[in-house]
Structures are given as C-alpha cells and as structure tokens.
Design an enzyme around this catalytic site. Structure first.
Site, PDB file in Angstrom:
ATOM      1  N   VAL A 286       0.833  -1.201   0.000  1.00  0.00           N
ATOM      2  CA  VAL A 286       0.000   0.000   0.000  1.00  0.00           C
ATOM      3  C   VAL A 286       0.871   1.256   0.000  1.00  0.00           C
ATOM      4  CG1 VAL A 286      -1.609   1.364   1.405  1.00  0.00           C
ATOM      5  CG2 VAL A 286      -2.008  -1.071   1.057  1.00  0.00           C
TER       6      VAL A 286
ATOM      7  N   GLU B 119      -8.081   2.100   3.099  1.00  0.00           N
ATOM      8  CA  GLU B 119      -7.680   1.849   1.723  1.00  0.00           C
ATOM      9  C   GLU B 119      -8.430   0.661   1.140  1.00  0.00           C
ATOM     10  OE1 GLU B 119      -6.070   3.721  -0.237  1.00  0.00           O
ATOM     11  OE2 GLU B 119      -6.725   2.185  -1.645  1.00  0.00           O
TER      12      GLU B 119
ATOM     13  N   GLU C 275      -4.907  -5.817  -4.662  1.00  0.00           N
ATOM     14  CA  GLU C 275      -3.612  -6.168  -5.243  1.00  0.00           C
ATOM     15  C   GLU C 275      -3.821  -6.724  -6.643  1.00  0.00           C
ATOM     16  OE1 GLU C 275      -0.740  -8.379  -2.858  1.00  0.00           O
ATOM     17  OE2 GLU C 275      -1.481  -7.296  -1.118  1.00  0.00           O
TER      18      GLU C 275
ATOM     19  N   GLY D 208      -7.448 -15.746  -0.154  1.00  0.00           N
ATOM     20  CA  GLY D 208      -6.232 -15.746   0.677  1.00  0.00           C
ATOM     21  C   GLY D 208      -5.705 -14.332   0.691  1.00  0.00           C
TER      22      GLY D 208
ATOM     23  N   CYS E 116      -5.234  -9.622   3.303  1.00  0.00           N
ATOM     24  CA  CYS E 116      -6.346  -8.795   3.793  1.00  0.00           C
ATOM     25  C   CYS E 116      -7.590  -9.576   4.178  1.00  0.00           C
ATOM     26  CB  CYS E 116      -6.687  -7.726   2.753  1.00  0.00           C
ATOM     27  SG  CYS E 116      -5.385  -6.487   2.578  1.00  0.00           S
TER      28      CYS E 116
END
Ligand code: NAD
Length: 473
Positions: A13, A153, A157, A259, A262
């Site tokens: 991030v 946020e 990804e 997975g 997060c």
C-alpha cells in the site's frame, strides 16, 4: 502541493501510494524500516510486483519529488501529512496486531515539526484513531501538534495502481473537520465520491467492505459444493445470478477460496471485534469455515482421484494468492502444497512472478520455470492461481509432458471441453466434468446429474482411480 511522508512506504500500500501521490503532484518521502526494501528502491527498483508500478516509480524518481529513506528524521520534519501504511497482521486473539501502528505513530510524534495530519491508511480496528491520537499526544516533539484522520484503503492487489486512480469512493473519518477536508482534497483530482464521516464509522467501513466481499466468495463456494452434488454448473449459476443488478458478477467465482494479506485477517479481526463487543459473528465464522473447506476440497479431490498421492508428482500452477501480484501471504497454494507434501506427494510448483518469495517459505516444493516444466512427469496438474497465461496454455503439450491425466482446476479458469479434447481429465469446482477424448467410454449415468463429481471422474480415470468415493448420492 503537499509534503507527504508515507510510513511503511516500501510495502504494497505504502509504495503504490508514494508513487501515486507523486504522480498527483505532491512532494513525497517514503519511509520504511526495512533496509533491504529501501536499498532496492534507492537503486531504482521496486521490491514488490504490481502492474504499472515500475513506470510510475521511475517517473516519480526522475521528477525529484519522490524520495526513499529509513530515517524518520529525514521523512517527518516539515511534513504536512504522515500516512501510516504499516502492516496490521493477525494478533494471537484473532484481532489486528497494532504493534507496527503504535511504533510508527510514536516515531512520527517524536520527529514532527509544526502541525501534522496523521492519516490511518492501514486497516485498523474501530477506536484506532483515538489510540493513535493518544500516542501522538504522549510522545509529541516540542511544538508539534496533530490531527488524526481515518482514511482506509480499498485497492485490490494486482490492480492497485488502476484502483488508486479510479477509486469507487474515498472514505475520510475525523473528529477534526478541517483535517478531514484537507485529506479529501489530496484526492480531488480523482473526482471520486467522498464519504466524510466519523473515525469509528470510517474504520468499520473498511472491515465491513472486505467482510462482504469475502462473504460473496464463500457464498458462491458453498453454492459450488451444492452444484457439484446436484449436477449444476456453478459457472453458469454465477453468471445467471450475477446478472441480477442487485447482486453483480464480481466476487462470484467459485474456486480454492480467498487468501492474501487482507480478507482472511480482516474477517478474523472483525469477528474478534464483534466478540469483544458481545456480538456473536455467525456469518463471519461461516465465511472463514467455508473458505477453509474450499482449500480442503482441492486437496481432497487430488488425493481421492489419484487414489492417494504417496510417490505421485503433482504440478501446482500459481503460487501468488491471486493473479498479477507476487504476494503469497496466506496464499491457498502454499497451504495446498504443504498438505500434498505431507500426504507423500512430490510437488513441482510454478508462478510467473511469486517464486522468489516462495523459495524460502516452501523448501518442500520444487520450483519449475513454467507450467510445462512443472507438468513434466506429473500425475496431476492443479491450477491454484488463475494467471491469464494459464488460460492460454498449450494443453496438448501439457498432456504430452505429463505421466498422468488429471487436471484439477481450482479456479474454474480452464475450458473443460478443451482440457478433455487434449485427452486429459478435467475436474473443476462445482462444474460438470466432460469425458476426456482418450478416456474410456462412459456409462450413461455419467452424462446425467446425480453423481458427485469425483464419482464421475473415477469412472473416467478407470483403473487409475483406486478409491471408493463417499460422495455419491
Ligand atoms: P506490507 O507488509 O506490504 O507493508 C508494510 C510496510 O511497513 C513494510 O514494508 C514494513 O517494513 C513497514 N513497517 C513496519 N513497521 C514500520 C515502522 N514502524 N515504520 C516504518 N515502516 C514500517 O503491508 P501492506 O500489504 O502494504 O498493508 C499495509 C496495511 O494496509 C495493512 O493494514 C493492510 O491491511 C492494509 N491494506 C492492504 C491492502 C493490500 O492490497 N495489500 C489493501 C488495503 C489495505
């Protein structure tokens, strides 16, 4: 132009935000306590893989408006904003471990000059804005003052850069309206809806969002398990369900489960928050349980269909927790590999970008240069991460390289008919299993619903399948 310090600036991030804020015209110093990552960045390379990141990194460095450092004394003095982007992994009680956030807040406090808006961008439990405000007040350098803003946020990804510049919304929670508006103004060029709210609600929006997305995945995985028993195809079902505008297509893909760094930790952390607050998180518990069983199912199918895996070679395609990232944190593939190895298999694994991260974590797996090398002499192929390149594999070449014929598609990414046409036995998640071109003629029962998927494949594998499935109706 604002002076922005990004704390945790070499992480997934932090680094993407460091380059994005530079691109938006701000002066950014990205600070990270990991000297290896920072020295990689100082050499002009990214320590992580994210599409589009390298280009923005080069542009930011060339502009002279982006710097990297390991020193708070270099990053914080003079900053208008300090974004906390450090990790919040799972603590022993299932909640978020705030060790890194506490340490980062303290270091910011000790090095601040003037008024600094400290922004919680890490995913942090409800009440963290207050916690950070206390730490800042306790350790404030002489003359330094602070406001705290929660700005969770939502990037995913794999598409983080794209998400940053095209956000669905910006969430800003603060008890200090001026500070909240100043944070919102940093994103003004993105023309996104801004939700201005209180800190606790902002913190909860993040957890509720991730928990909802994880719920969608576990929901469709449960539907897939039912489809598998009843002869429906979950990919068709998801298409038909997802066209309902109230539901939507996204996050309705059945497979080996979620997975990453997060969803699992955030669902667990929200469950822990709920328990501490006296609420039994029944949906959240079920989401995690179904997710665990999605991984179990992949392993069970391989073991059942090969009649045990001791001495067998299994090719694993995909190690990253999702495509277009090198992140292997809590990746289903790692779990699946460990269990197959524990059951006696030899595992040959491959991934387009994640292999350097796995070598250390998974010494029990052999790493292969690509899917064809992994498939050489394999008794089965298991696709765990749906990288785009795997959809276009030369299936005849794979079949020729393999010793066995089983393909377990843990993401429903391959075409069952194309796999079958290559003479391989296709097994997906909750979808029909067509007869392989070279498989024995199947009895009529195979073509009708009512047989569990593994039973059908057992018939197709013929003598190779030395198990008796417990899955038939
Ligand atoms: P990460 O592990 O990739 O990055 C965290 C970075 O912080 C590391 O580089 C680490 O060295 C650094 N760090 C740790 N302690 C520090 C300190 N005291 N001072 C300075 N640097 C320090 O983690 P990440 O995936 O970027 O996640 C960061 C936060 O953002 C987490 O709370 C996560 O839940 C949240 N988040 C992540 C994503 C994602 O896509 N990865 C998306 C949304 C939210």
């Amino acid at each position: 132009m604002a002076q922005i310090a990004i704390i945790g600036g070499a992480g997934y991030v932090g680094l993407t935000y460091a380059v994005a804020f530079t691109e938006l015209g701000h002066e950014v110093v990205a600070l990270d306590i990991d000297p290896t990552k920072v020295s990689t960045l100082l050499a002009g390379r990214s320590p992580i893989y994210a599409p589009g990141l390298d280009e923005l990194l080069q542009r930011g460095l060339a502009s002279g408006c982006l710097r990297f450092t390991t020193e708070y004394a270099d990053a914080v003095p003079g900053a208008d904003f300090a974004f906390l982007c450090v990790g919040t992994p799972t603590a022993a009680d299932g909640g978020a471990d705030m060790t890194y956030v506490r340490a980062a807040a303290r270091s910011v406090a000790e090095h601040a000059t003037g008024h600094v808006i400290v922004v919680n961008k890490s995913t942090v439990p409800v009440g963290s804005a207050t916690l950070v405000a206390h730490i800042l007040a306790e350790h404030a350098a002489p003359g330094a003052t602070f406001a705290v803003v929660s700005n969770p946020e939502f990037v995913a990804e794999g598409v983080a850069i794209q998400d940053i510049f095209n956000p669905d919304r910006i969430v800003v929670g603060s008890d200090d309206p001026v500070a909240g508006l100043r944070v919102a103004a940093l994103y003004a060029a993105l023309n996104a809806p801004v939700v201005v709210t209180d800190p606790a609600s902002a913190e909860m929006i993040k957890y509720a969002s991730n928990a909802f997305l994880a719920t969608k995945i576990s929901f469709i995985n449960e539907v897939a398990a039912i489809c598998e028993r009843l002869g429906a195809d979950v990919t068709e079902v998801a298409r038909g369900v997802g066209l309902d505008g109230r539901i939507g297509q996204r996050f309705l893909r059945a497979g080996a489960g979620f997975g990453g760094s997060c969803f699992p930790k955030d669902v667990r952390a929200l469950g822990t928050m709920a328990r501490h607050a006296g609420v039994e998180p029944r949906v959240l518990d079920a989401v995690l349980a179904v997710n665990a069983s999605a991984r179990d199912q992949v392993v069970a199918k391989v073991i059942e269909l090969l009649g045990g895996v001791r001495g067998k070679t299994i090719a694993i395609l995909g190690l990253a927790f999702k495509p277009d990232t090198d992140d292997v944190r809590d990746a289903p593939a790692l779990d699946i590999i460990r269990r197959l190895v524990a059951a006696g298999a030899r595992v040959k694994a491959t991934d387009p970008v994640a292999m350097p991260h796995v070598a250390r974590l998974l010494p029990e797996a052999e790493l292969a240069a690509d899917a064809y090398a992994a498939a050489a002499d394999a008794d089965a192929i298991v696709l765990v991460t749906e990288w785009a390149g795997y959809r276009g594999l030369d299936l005849a070449r794979l079949a020729a390289a393999m010793r066995g014929r089983l393909v377990v598609d843990g993401r429903n990414a391959l075409s069952p008919t194309a796999v079958a046409a290559a003479g391989l036995i296709y097994v997906g998640v909750g979808r029909a299993t067509p007869a392989a071109a070279a498989a024995p003629t199947l009895p009529v029962a195979f073509t009708v619903s009512g047989l569990a998927q593994v039973d059908m494949v057992a018939l197709a594998l013929g003598d190779d399948a030395s198990f008796v499935s417990s899955g038939s109706d």
